[in-house]
Write an enzyme that holds these catalytic residues in place. Structure first.
Site, PDB file in Angstrom:
ATOM      1  CE  LYS A 156      -4.126  -1.360   2.401  1.00  0.00           C
ATOM      2  NZ  LYS A 156      -4.707  -1.367   3.715  1.00  0.00           N
ATOM      3  NE  ARG A 157       6.299   0.615   2.765  1.00  0.00           N
ATOM      4  CZ  ARG A 157       7.335   0.639   1.950  1.00  0.00           C
ATOM      5  NH1 ARG A 157       7.858   1.788   1.576  1.00  0.00           N
ATOM      6  NH2 ARG A 157       7.871  -0.475   1.499  1.00  0.00           N
TER       7      ARG A 157
END
Ligand code: GLU
Length: 467
Positions: free
Chosen positions: A241-242
């Site tokens: 997700k980063r």
């Protein structure tokens, strides 16, 4: 005769369907399609705490959006507990599994002693040959892994990978509450579903020797394994997700065409000469897992965006209609007229990178501006041009036919007759019809907007701008 190809995509519904999962699904699907085989969808939902209905729905929606239709399933592991129990019972009967009554304390002690001796902690098989029991203790069931020898995984991507049996301890296949464990369910499913090719992420390569041993104990020849390299972020870490959008449905929402995303994903770890752009058909014809390379591939958002544009440019107009209509709906506009939508695609597709932007730039065709960009108004709305507004409206009202070339001629003629540069005339018109000074060429824009709407927006702007 070789068995018909059967592949499976087996996601755990513990989070959203991410693009790494979609790539696995794509490779399984392509391989099955290429060989006239079957593609099976299996939902590995045995982790009751982490699996959610929402995640299952996302998987189904994501695959549907991508067009990766399954031929069988979805099969849910939670609906197969009876079958897992049956196989465990049979393994106990014929001796490839056994009950282990070790308590947690015992196992903790074993572990501590092994660590103290500098050994890798592992179960030592102390219940392997015992037939007694311990009243009051609910046993776990363990698989009787071979004690020595090698397990050779002939992986299509990684080549020959050799594991030593003595490194593998006796895996728990059912917990003391009777529930089957993950690696065991996979084995029973792959067996029952007659899977011929297991294509999955290489984070599962270490599970393979145990799964292969269990399949052999069950009298099955293992399938062909192909472990795909991970997808990394631009910083070299595993994609997460980063790194921004990783959920498949987010790409839909952001206006990507599924075929562009699939094209992007197929090229992560696979190549076919130096071809970059593939239609789904071309992928299907050219794909082979034997050509997948084993080094991890880095995700590159710019390349995906470029491919999306390429696919938008190549797509038949009719194919662009539903995603554009869907984006417009999300922006609050319902459009029935398909011809109009096709014209909008034609007017905008060279100017935008995705369908979300296309919808945003198309909104003014359906909604008259509520306000005008103030800076543009100060710059472009001059008394000279306002003085021409009446003549402009008159000529537009009489124009025949209402087409882009006729509009082009009219605007050029009017500007020339009044000694104005074309831009001086066009920018305020653009501002009047769109509220801003960005739009496709003004002739195409007005042609699409229609005579009545054009005249009404010009009149409204004039009223708003007149001192
Ligand atoms: N359920 C596993 C996962 O989502 C895949 C297992 C497999 O393909 O064997 O990572």
């Amino acid at each position: 005769m070789t068995a018909a190809v059967r592949t499976r995509f087996a996601p755990s519904p513990t989070g959203f369907l991410h693009i790494g999962g979609l790539r696995t699904a794509l490779f399984c699907w392509l391989y099955a399609r290429r060989h006239g085989g079957r593609f099976i969808l299996r939902i590995e939902d045995t982790d009751l705490e982490r699996s959610t209905d929402e995640a299952i729905q996302q998987i189904l929606d994501g695959l549907e959006w991508a067009g990766l239709a399954h031929d069988e399933g979805p099969f849910y592991q939670t609906r197969r507990f009876g079958r897992y129990r049956e196989v465990i019972e049979a393994m106990l009967q014929e001796g490839s599994a056994y009950r282990c009554y070790c308590t947690k304390e015992e196992l903790d002690q074993l572990r501590a002693a092994q660590l103290a001796r500098g050994e890798k902690p592992r179960y030592d098989g102390r219940w392997r040959e015992r037939t007694d029991s311990r009243p009051g203790v609910q046993p776990v069931i363990r698989f009787k892994n071979p004690l020595d020898g090698e397990v050779v995984v002939e992986d299509v991507v990684h080549g020959r990978v050799v594991f030593q049996n003595r490194e593998l301890d006796d895996l728990i296949i059912a917990r003391s509450d009777g529930s089957p464990t993950y690696n065991f369910c996979v084995v029973v499913d792959d067996m029952d579903m007659d899977i011929t090719h297991v294509i999955r992420g290489d984070d599962h390569l270490n599970n393979t020797p145990r799964q292969q041993n269990m399949l052999e104990a069950l009298g099955r020849r293992p399938p062909v394994y192909a472990h795909l390299p991970m997808i990394l972020g631009a910083d070299g870490a595993k994609l997460s997700k980063r790194h921004g959008a990783v959920s498949v449905l987010q790409y839909r929402d952001e206006g990507y065409l599924p075929e562009a995303l699939l094209n992007y994903l197929v090229r992560l770890g696979w190549s076919h000469g130096d071809q970059e752009i593939f239609s789904l058909d071309e992928m299907r014809r050219a794909f082979d897992i034997a050509d997948v390379n084993k080094s991890a591939a880095a995700f590159n958002a710019d390349k995906l965006s470029w491919l999306n544009q390429q696919h938008m440019m190549r797509a038949p107009l009719a194919r662009m209609i539903w995603p554009l209509r869907w984006q417009l709906e999300r922006a609050g506009v319902e459009v029935e007229d398909e011809v109009r939508l096709e014209q909008i695609v034609l007017a905008l597709r060279e100017r935008v990178k995705n369908l979300k932007d296309m919808a945003a730039q198309a909104l003014f065709f359906f909604r008259a501006p509520l306000a005008y960009d103030e800076k543009a108004q100060r710059k472009h709305v001059t008394p000279d041009v306002l003085a021409l507004w009446g003549a402009l409206a008159g000529e537009l009202a009489a124009l025949q036919p209402w087409t882009a070339p006729a509009l082009h001629e009219l605007l050029n003629g009017l500007a020339a007759a009044n000694g104005l540069a074309l831009g001086k005339l066009v920018q305020p018109i653009r501002l009047a019809v769109c509220g801003a000074v960005v739009s496709p060429p003004i002739d195409a824009t007005l042609a699409l907007l229609g005579r009545e709407e054009t005249l009404s927006r010009l009149a409204r702007a004039k009223a708003a701008w007149s001192p």
